[in-house]
Motif scaffolding. Structure first.
Motif, PDB file in Angstrom:
ATOM      1  N   PHE A 152       0.950  -0.749   0.138  1.00 25.85           N
ATOM      2  CA  PHE A 152      -0.729   0.036   0.424  1.00 25.85           C
ATOM      3  C   PHE A 152       1.073   1.324   0.216  1.00 25.85           C
ATOM      4  CE2 PHE A 152      -3.173  -2.724   1.173  1.00 25.85           C
ATOM      5  CZ  PHE A 152      -4.873  -2.337   0.508  1.00 25.85           C
ATOM      6  N   ALA A 153       2.123   1.179   0.012  1.00 26.81           N
ATOM      7  CA  ALA A 153       3.369   2.400   1.134  1.00 26.81           C
ATOM      8  C   ALA A 153       3.361   2.234  -0.847  1.00 26.81           C
ATOM      9  CB  ALA A 153       4.018   1.538   1.192  1.00 26.81           C
ATOM     10  N   ALA A 154       3.309   1.883  -1.851  1.00 26.87           N
ATOM     11  CA  ALA A 154       3.902   1.594  -2.662  1.00 26.87           C
ATOM     12  C   ALA A 154       3.051   2.586  -3.711  1.00 26.87           C
ATOM     13  CB  ALA A 154       5.077   0.314  -3.327  1.00 26.87           C
ATOM     14  N   LYS A 155       1.879   1.789  -3.269  1.00 28.61           N
ATOM     15  CA  LYS A 155       0.395   2.526  -4.167  1.00 28.61           C
ATOM     16  C   LYS A 155       0.484   1.168  -4.878  1.00 28.61           C
ATOM     17  CE  LYS A 155       0.484   7.132  -3.378  1.00 28.61           C
ATOM     18  NZ  LYS A 155      -0.052   7.360  -1.884  1.00 28.61           N
ATOM     19  N   ARG A 156       0.508  -0.300  -5.007  1.00 25.70           N
ATOM     20  CA  ARG A 156       0.900  -0.890  -5.994  1.00 25.70           C
ATOM     21  C   ARG A 156      -0.234  -1.814  -5.376  1.00 25.70           C
ATOM     22  NH1 ARG A 156       5.860  -2.398  -7.863  1.00 25.70           N
ATOM     23  NH2 ARG A 156       4.562  -3.584  -9.548  1.00 25.70           N
ATOM     24  N   ALA A 157      -1.257  -1.899  -4.429  1.00 21.34           N
ATOM     25  CA  ALA A 157      -2.372  -2.637  -4.034  1.00 21.34           C
ATOM     26  C   ALA A 157      -3.085  -2.508  -5.598  1.00 21.34           C
ATOM     27  CB  ALA A 157      -2.999  -2.021  -2.855  1.00 21.34           C
ATOM     28  N   ARG A 158      -4.183  -3.399  -5.200  1.00 24.26           N
ATOM     29  CA  ARG A 158      -5.346  -3.809  -6.286  1.00 24.26           C
ATOM     30  C   ARG A 158      -6.261  -2.218  -5.990  1.00 24.26           C
ATOM     31  NH1 ARG A 158      -9.450  -8.608  -7.231  1.00 24.26           N
ATOM     32  NH2 ARG A 158     -10.599  -7.574  -8.886  1.00 24.26           N
ATOM     33  N   LYS A 159      -6.913  -1.708  -7.057  1.00 24.20           N
ATOM     34  CA  LYS A 159      -7.845  -0.522  -7.031  1.00 24.20           C
ATOM     35  C   LYS A 159      -9.112  -1.554  -5.680  1.00 24.20           C
ATOM     36  CE  LYS A 159      -9.642   3.345  -9.526  1.00 24.20           C
ATOM     37  NZ  LYS A 159      -9.680   3.156 -10.592  1.00 24.20           N
ATOM     38  N   GLY A 160      -9.424  -0.105  -4.516  1.00 29.41           N
ATOM     39  CA  GLY A 160     -10.895  -0.336  -4.264  1.00 29.41           C
ATOM     40  C   GLY A 160     -10.654  -1.398  -2.590  1.00 29.41           C
ATOM     41  N   LEU A 161      -9.390  -1.792  -2.743  1.00 29.94           N
ATOM     42  CA  LEU A 161      -8.443  -2.917  -2.007  1.00 29.94           C
ATOM     43  C   LEU A 161      -8.223  -2.352  -0.721  1.00 29.94           C
ATOM     44  CD1 LEU A 161      -8.831  -6.144  -1.379  1.00 29.94           C
ATOM     45  CD2 LEU A 161      -6.491  -6.314  -1.759  1.00 29.94           C
ATOM     46  N   THR A 162      -8.744  -2.528   0.056  1.00 31.76           N
ATOM     47  CA  THR A 162      -8.765  -1.541   2.093  1.00 31.76           C
ATOM     48  C   THR A 162      -7.764  -2.684   2.530  1.00 31.76           C
ATOM     49  OG1 THR A 162      -9.812  -3.004   3.456  1.00 31.76           O
ATOM     50  CG2 THR A 162     -10.994  -1.058   2.366  1.00 31.76           C
ATOM     51  N   LYS A 163      -6.792  -1.748   3.180  1.00 30.84           N
ATOM     52  CA  LYS A 163      -5.733  -2.540   4.281  1.00 30.84           C
ATOM     53  C   LYS A 163      -5.754  -3.915   4.341  1.00 30.84           C
ATOM     54  CE  LYS A 163      -1.947  -0.277   5.045  1.00 30.84           C
ATOM     55  NZ  LYS A 163      -1.216   0.581   5.823  1.00 30.84           N
ATOM     56  N   GLU A 164      -6.961  -3.736   5.589  1.00 30.49           N
ATOM     57  CA  GLU A 164      -7.400  -4.454   6.336  1.00 30.49           C
ATOM     58  C   GLU A 164      -8.194  -5.690   5.432  1.00 30.49           C
ATOM     59  OE1 GLU A 164      -7.686  -6.822   9.941  1.00 30.49           O
ATOM     60  OE2 GLU A 164      -6.752  -4.670   9.348  1.00 30.49           O
ATOM     61  N   ALA A 165      -8.283  -5.401   4.596  1.00 27.81           N
ATOM     62  CA  ALA A 165      -9.027  -6.355   3.398  1.00 27.81           C
ATOM     63  C   ALA A 165      -8.369  -6.670   2.842  1.00 27.81           C
ATOM     64  CB  ALA A 165     -10.033  -6.305   2.278  1.00 27.81           C
ATOM     65  N   ALA A 166      -7.019  -6.569   2.463  1.00 23.76           N
ATOM     66  CA  ALA A 166      -5.528  -7.255   1.678  1.00 23.76           C
ATOM     67  C   ALA A 166      -5.298  -8.012   2.663  1.00 23.76           C
ATOM     68  CB  ALA A 166      -5.002  -6.122   1.506  1.00 23.76           C
ATOM     69  N   ALA A 167      -5.278  -7.534   4.425  1.00 24.61           N
ATOM     70  CA  ALA A 167      -4.372  -8.424   5.257  1.00 24.61           C
ATOM     71  C   ALA A 167      -5.541  -9.703   5.276  1.00 24.61           C
ATOM     72  CB  ALA A 167      -3.990  -8.073   6.409  1.00 24.61           C
ATOM     73  N   THR A 168      -6.593  -9.787   5.381  1.00 27.32           N
ATOM     74  CA  THR A 168      -7.496 -10.854   5.460  1.00 27.32           C
ATOM     75  C   THR A 168      -6.967 -11.493   4.860  1.00 27.32           C
ATOM     76  OG1 THR A 168      -9.086  -9.572   7.171  1.00 27.32           O
ATOM     77  CG2 THR A 168      -9.647 -11.903   5.973  1.00 27.32           C
ATOM     78  N   LEU A 169      -6.884 -11.368   2.972  1.00 28.50           N
ATOM     79  CA  LEU A 169      -7.282 -12.063   2.037  1.00 28.50           C
ATOM     80  C   LEU A 169      -6.111 -13.070   2.155  1.00 28.50           C
ATOM     81  CD1 LEU A 169      -9.158  -9.748  -0.618  1.00 28.50           C
ATOM     82  CD2 LEU A 169      -9.844 -12.039   0.408  1.00 28.50           C
ATOM     83  N   LEU A 170      -5.167 -12.130   2.469  1.00 26.97           N
ATOM     84  CA  LEU A 170      -3.466 -13.044   2.220  1.00 26.97           C
ATOM     85  C   LEU A 170      -2.739 -14.333   2.894  1.00 26.97           C
ATOM     86  CD1 LEU A 170      -0.564 -13.110   0.821  1.00 26.97           C
ATOM     87  CD2 LEU A 170       0.297 -11.140   2.515  1.00 26.97           C
ATOM     88  N   TRP A 171      -4.077 -13.478   4.229  1.00 28.75           N
ATOM     89  CA  TRP A 171      -3.919 -14.573   5.860  1.00 28.75           C
ATOM     90  C   TRP A 171      -4.721 -15.939   5.122  1.00 28.75           C
ATOM     91  CZ3 TRP A 171      -8.228 -15.361   8.629  1.00 28.75           C
ATOM     92  CH2 TRP A 171      -7.947 -16.163   9.741  1.00 28.75           C
ATOM     93  N   MET A 172      -5.879 -15.355   4.577  1.00 24.82           N
ATOM     94  CA  MET A 172      -6.686 -16.474   4.635  1.00 24.82           C
ATOM     95  C   MET A 172      -5.991 -18.008   3.412  1.00 24.82           C
ATOM     96  SD  MET A 172      -9.255 -17.529   1.664  1.00 24.82           S
ATOM     97  CE  MET A 172     -10.070 -16.043   0.656  1.00 24.82           C
ATOM     98  N   PHE A 173      -5.151 -17.041   1.868  1.00 27.01           N
ATOM     99  CA  PHE A 173      -5.463 -17.244   0.949  1.00 27.01           C
ATOM    100  C   PHE A 173      -4.031 -18.785   0.973  1.00 27.01           C
ATOM    101  CE2 PHE A 173      -7.523 -15.179  -2.545  1.00 27.01           C
ATOM    102  CZ  PHE A 173      -8.170 -15.648  -3.299  1.00 27.01           C
ATOM    103  N   THR A 174      -3.144 -18.195   2.267  1.00 28.68           N
ATOM    104  CA  THR A 174      -1.746 -18.697   2.357  1.00 28.68           C
ATOM    105  C   THR A 174      -2.086 -19.785   3.946  1.00 28.68           C
ATOM    106  OG1 THR A 174      -1.569 -16.723   4.073  1.00 28.68           O
ATOM    107  CG2 THR A 174      -0.477 -16.850   1.684  1.00 28.68           C
ATOM    108  N   SER A 175      -3.210 -20.103   4.141  1.00 25.96           N
ATOM    109  CA  SER A 175      -4.064 -21.104   4.850  1.00 25.96           C
ATOM    110  C   SER A 175      -3.227 -22.175   5.333  1.00 25.96           C
ATOM    111  CB  SER A 175      -5.207 -20.580   6.009  1.00 25.96           C
ATOM    112  OG  SER A 175      -6.173 -21.353   4.351  1.00 25.96           O
ATOM    113  N   ARG A 176      -3.263 -22.668   6.018  1.00 28.44           N
ATOM    114  CA  ARG A 176      -3.238 -24.276   6.388  1.00 28.44           C
ATOM    115  C   ARG A 176      -3.935 -25.480   5.861  1.00 28.44           C
ATOM    116  NH1 ARG A 176      -3.339 -24.939  11.157  1.00 28.44           N
ATOM    117  NH2 ARG A 176      -1.387 -25.433  11.528  1.00 28.44           N
TER     118      ARG A 176
END
Length: 218
Positions: A152-176
C-alpha cells in the motif's frame, strides 16, 4: 601457542548437552502425543521416555503446552521456511514479495506435514492443539503485515481494496486449510499449488505489474 579457553569449552559442552536433552524431550513428546493424544499424555510419561526427570522437562519446555509449541515452531520454521524467507528478504518489489508468500506458505506446511502429520491427526480435537494453532495463526498474520503495508505504501495494491481486506485475503489464501484441500485432498503437486497461489495473490491483491518476474524468480 595460546592455551584453549577452558571456560568457553565448558560452556560449549553444556550448550551441546542442553540441546541433546531438549531434542530427547521433544522427540518423546512427539511420539507420545502422536500415539496417545496430547490430552492423555502426562509430563511423567514424557520424562520417562526421554530419560530425564520431570523437573528437567518443566525447566526445558515449561509445560505440556510449551512442548507442543516447541514442536510446532521447530517443524513450521525449520530449514524449508528459512530458505523461503531468505528469498523473500532478498526481494524489494512489493508485488514480488506478496507473490513470494506462496513459497513461504508451501515451506511452512511441507515442514509441518513432514514432522507433525501423525500428531496433528491423532490430536485433531485437542484443546491444547487448538490453542497452539490459534497462536500460530496470529503470528502468521502479524508476519505478513509488513508485506501488505509495503504494497500500500508503494501504491501497488489492487484498486478498491482496503489494507485490512488485503491482509485478511493474504492470511486466508495462505492458510493451512487451503494447502490441505488442494495438496492433500485434491492431489495437487506442491509446485502446482505454489504456482496457483502466486497467481491468485497477484490477481487478488496487487496491480499486477512485475508479475512476469515472479515466475522467472520461482
Amino acid at each position: 601457542m595460546k592455551a584453549p579457553d577452558k571456560r568457553r569449552y565448558r560452556s560449549d559442552t553444556r550448550s551441546e548437552a542442553a540441546e541433546r536433552t531438549r531434542a530427547r524431550i521433544l522427540h518423546a513428546g512427539k511420539v507420545l502425543f502422536s500415539r496417545k493424544g496430547i490430552d492423555a499424555t502426562t509430563v511423567a510419561q514424557i520424562a520417562e521416555r526421554a530419560g530425564v526427570s520431570e523437573p528437567t522437562v518443566y525447566a526445558v519446555v515449561k509445560s505440556k503446552a510449551g512442548l507442543l509449541h516447541a514442536l510446532m515452531h521447530d517443524a513450521i520454521f525449520g530449514p524449508r521456511f528459512k530458505e523461503a524467507h531468505q528469498k523473500l528478504e532478498g526481494l524489494s518489489d512489493p508485488v514480488q514479495r506478496v507473490a513470494m508468500s506462496a513459497h513461504v506458505a508451501r515451506a511452512i506446511y511441507e515442514g509441518e506435514s513432514a514432522e507433525l502429520s501423525l500428531l496433528m491427526k491423532s490430536a485433531a480435537f485437542s484443546p491444547e492443539l487448538r490453542k497452539a494453532n490459534q497462536s500460530f495463526e496470529a503470528l502468521r498474520r502479524e508476519m505478513q503485515r509488513e508485506r501488505i503495508d509495503a504494497l500500500f505504501a508503494a501504491k501497488r495494491a489492487r484498486k478498491g481494496l482496503t489494507k485490512e481486506a488485503a491482509a485478511t485475503l493474504l492470511w486466508m489464501f495462505t492458510s493451512r486449510e487451503v494447502y490441505h484441500k488442494l495438496v492433500h485432498e485434491s492431489g495437487w503437486a506442491p509446485d502446482e499449488f505454489q504456482a496457483w497461489l502466486e497467481r491468485t495473490l497477484i490477481d487478488a491483491l496487487t496491480d499486477g505489474f512485475g508479475a512476469d518476474r515472479v515466475a522467472a524468480d520461482r
